[in-house]
Design a protein around this motif. Structure first.
Motif, PDB file in Angstrom:
ATOM      1  N   ALA A 129      44.336  37.559  50.986  1.00 36.47           N
ATOM      2  CA  ALA A 129      45.519  37.500  50.125  1.00 36.47           C
ATOM      3  C   ALA A 129      45.280  36.420  49.074  1.00 36.47           C
ATOM      4  O   ALA A 129      44.666  35.390  49.358  1.00 36.47           O
ATOM      5  CB  ALA A 129      46.766  37.181  50.925  1.00 36.47           C
ATOM      6  N   ILE A 130      45.769  36.658  47.881  1.00 40.07           N
ATOM      7  CA  ILE A 130      45.674  35.653  46.818  1.00 40.07           C
ATOM      8  C   ILE A 130      47.010  34.927  46.780  1.00 40.07           C
ATOM      9  O   ILE A 130      48.045  35.520  46.511  1.00 40.07           O
ATOM     10  CB  ILE A 130      45.352  36.301  45.463  1.00 40.07           C
ATOM     11  N   ASP A 131      46.973  33.647  47.095  1.00 37.92           N
ATOM     12  CA  ASP A 131      48.195  32.843  47.096  1.00 37.92           C
ATOM     13  C   ASP A 131      48.568  32.353  45.706  1.00 37.92           C
ATOM     14  O   ASP A 131      49.740  32.178  45.398  1.00 37.92           O
ATOM     15  CB  ASP A 131      48.045  31.646  48.035  1.00 37.92           C
ATOM     16  N   GLU A 132      47.559  32.119  44.872  1.00 39.41           N
ATOM     17  CA  GLU A 132      47.862  31.608  43.535  1.00 39.41           C
ATOM     18  C   GLU A 132      46.817  32.078  42.526  1.00 39.41           C
ATOM     19  O   GLU A 132      45.616  32.014  42.774  1.00 39.41           O
ATOM     20  CB  GLU A 132      47.888  30.079  43.550  1.00 39.41           C
ATOM     21  N   PHE A 133      47.312  32.553  41.415  1.00 36.34           N
ATOM     22  CA  PHE A 133      46.505  32.900  40.253  1.00 36.34           C
ATOM     23  C   PHE A 133      47.249  32.316  39.071  1.00 36.34           C
ATOM     24  O   PHE A 133      48.229  32.877  38.602  1.00 36.34           O
ATOM     25  CB  PHE A 133      46.361  34.423  40.128  1.00 36.34           C
ATOM     26  N   SER A 134      46.825  31.133  38.619  1.00 41.63           N
ATOM     27  CA  SER A 134      47.568  30.462  37.554  1.00 41.63           C
ATOM     28  C   SER A 134      46.640  30.075  36.421  1.00 41.63           C
ATOM     29  O   SER A 134      45.483  29.701  36.632  1.00 41.63           O
ATOM     30  CB  SER A 134      48.290  29.226  38.094  1.00 41.63           C
ATOM     31  N   ILE A 135      47.171  30.182  35.225  1.00 40.34           N
ATOM     32  CA  ILE A 135      46.446  29.850  34.008  1.00 40.34           C
ATOM     33  C   ILE A 135      47.325  28.912  33.201  1.00 40.34           C
ATOM     34  O   ILE A 135      48.528  29.155  33.058  1.00 40.34           O
ATOM     35  CB  ILE A 135      46.151  31.101  33.150  1.00 40.34           C
ATOM     36  N   ARG A 136      46.731  27.865  32.693  1.00 43.74           N
ATOM     37  CA  ARG A 136      47.480  26.980  31.789  1.00 43.74           C
ATOM     38  C   ARG A 136      46.544  26.492  30.700  1.00 43.74           C
ATOM     39  O   ARG A 136      45.325  26.456  30.875  1.00 43.74           O
ATOM     40  CB  ARG A 136      48.130  25.825  32.535  1.00 43.74           C
ATOM     41  N   ILE A 137      47.117  26.150  29.573  1.00 43.63           N
ATOM     42  CA  ILE A 137      46.346  25.664  28.438  1.00 43.63           C
ATOM     43  C   ILE A 137      46.327  24.140  28.499  1.00 43.63           C
ATOM     44  O   ILE A 137      47.382  23.502  28.582  1.00 43.63           O
ATOM     45  CB  ILE A 137      46.929  26.155  27.109  1.00 43.63           C
ATOM     46  N   LEU A 147      42.454  29.758  41.132  1.00 43.74           N
ATOM     47  CA  LEU A 147      42.515  30.924  42.003  1.00 43.74           C
ATOM     48  C   LEU A 147      42.444  30.446  43.448  1.00 43.74           C
ATOM     49  O   LEU A 147      41.487  29.776  43.837  1.00 43.74           O
ATOM     50  CB  LEU A 147      41.350  31.864  41.686  1.00 43.74           C
ATOM     51  N   VAL A 148      43.480  30.764  44.224  1.00 44.11           N
ATOM     52  CA  VAL A 148      43.545  30.347  45.627  1.00 44.11           C
ATOM     53  C   VAL A 148      43.672  31.595  46.489  1.00 44.11           C
ATOM     54  O   VAL A 148      44.598  32.385  46.320  1.00 44.11           O
ATOM     55  CB  VAL A 148      44.743  29.405  45.891  1.00 44.11           C
ATOM     56  N   HIS A 156      42.593  30.392  56.817  1.00 43.95           N
ATOM     57  CA  HIS A 156      41.896  29.429  55.983  1.00 43.95           C
ATOM     58  C   HIS A 156      42.064  29.792  54.511  1.00 43.95           C
ATOM     59  O   HIS A 156      42.216  30.954  54.171  1.00 43.95           O
ATOM     60  CB  HIS A 156      40.410  29.376  56.342  1.00 43.95           C
ATOM     61  N   ARG A 157      42.019  28.758  53.671  1.00 43.43           N
ATOM     62  CA  ARG A 157      42.215  28.947  52.235  1.00 43.43           C
ATOM     63  C   ARG A 157      40.991  28.472  51.468  1.00 43.43           C
ATOM     64  O   ARG A 157      40.328  27.530  51.884  1.00 43.43           O
ATOM     65  CB  ARG A 157      43.435  28.158  51.760  1.00 43.43           C
ATOM     66  N   VAL A 158      40.735  29.131  50.339  1.00 42.41           N
ATOM     67  CA  VAL A 158      39.666  28.738  49.419  1.00 42.41           C
ATOM     68  C   VAL A 158      40.279  28.637  48.040  1.00 42.41           C
ATOM     69  O   VAL A 158      40.995  29.539  47.605  1.00 42.41           O
ATOM     70  CB  VAL A 158      38.508  29.765  49.424  1.00 42.41           C
ATOM     71  N   GLU A 159      40.007  27.524  47.369  1.00 42.74           N
ATOM     72  CA  GLU A 159      40.516  27.316  46.012  1.00 42.74           C
ATOM     73  C   GLU A 159      39.339  27.116  45.077  1.00 42.74           C
ATOM     74  O   GLU A 159      38.412  26.363  45.380  1.00 42.74           O
ATOM     75  CB  GLU A 159      41.407  26.075  45.975  1.00 42.74           C
ATOM     76  N   GLN A 160      39.369  27.818  43.949  1.00 42.00           N
ATOM     77  CA  GLN A 160      38.355  27.621  42.924  1.00 42.00           C
ATOM     78  C   GLN A 160      39.049  27.501  41.580  1.00 42.00           C
ATOM     79  O   GLN A 160      40.037  28.202  41.318  1.00 42.00           O
ATOM     80  CB  GLN A 160      37.350  28.770  42.907  1.00 42.00           C
ATOM     81  N   THR A 161      38.533  26.622  40.764  1.00 40.14           N
ATOM     82  CA  THR A 161      39.079  26.410  39.427  1.00 40.14           C
ATOM     83  C   THR A 161      37.956  26.508  38.403  1.00 40.14           C
ATOM     84  O   THR A 161      36.783  26.308  38.731  1.00 40.14           O
ATOM     85  CB  THR A 161      39.770  25.035  39.293  1.00 40.14           C
TER      86      THR A 161
END
Length: 170
Positions: A129-137, A147-148, A156-161
């Motif tokens: 499951a994708i918990d977060e997909f956020s974009i900001r300037i 992307l989390v 378990h969770r994996v976060e990549q930026t």
């Protein structure tokens, strides 16, 4: 003195429970090991899906002439416009988070949802499951993407930026 037949029953009465305990112990270890292997595979699947999705987004960002963000803070869409069609035949590629049957997945595709394909989600080992997909300037004009992902099997969770420019390479 015990007769020959009585000694066999006596030995069987002692040996059978010991053999059963040994077999049950080996079976328990086997199932514990298999559970550990499946959990490891589910976490590997989680890492691979999040990493692959992020790499695909960055590849589209590098090929894009312009980047556009739309939607709300909870349902953002990231859109890349290219000078020419890529291998998929698309000039405009979008990414969006969409929930279907209680599972949030990251989709890539055209403007309409019918043209979208899931990048994350169901697998044989464990759902992602994708918990977060956020974009900001950012103040320097770069887009910051976060992307989390979460494994539904292990939790378990994996976060990549990543950061990329508003206008990619040409």
């Amino acid at each position: 003195m015990a007769k020959e037949g009585e000694r066999g029953f006596f030995a069987l009465g002692i040996a059978l429970p010991l053999w059963m305990a040994a077999l049950l112990g080996i079976g328990a270890f086997f199932f514990q090991y298999m559970h550990m292997v499946l959990a490891e595979k589910a976490d590997l699947e989680l890492s691979e899906e999040v990493h692959t999705a992020l790499q695909l987004i960055l590849t589209d960002a590098a090929e894009a002439q312009s980047v556009r963000m739309s939607g709300t803070a909870h349902a953002q869409t990231l859109e890349f416009r290219k000078a020419a069609s890529d291998l998929s035949g698309w000039r405009v590629t979008s990414y969006r988070l969409h929930e279907l049957d209680g599972l949030k997945k990251l989709y890539r595709g055209h403007i309409n949802l019918g043209g979208f394909q899931p990048l994350t989600g169901e697998s044989i080992v464990g759902n992602v499951a994708i918990d977060e997909f956020s974009i900001r300037i950012l103040p320097n004009g770069l887009y910051h993407l976060r992307l989390v992902g979460r494994s539904l099997l292990t939790g378990h969770r994996v976060e990549q930026t990543a950061e990329f420019p508003a206008q990619g390479g040409r």
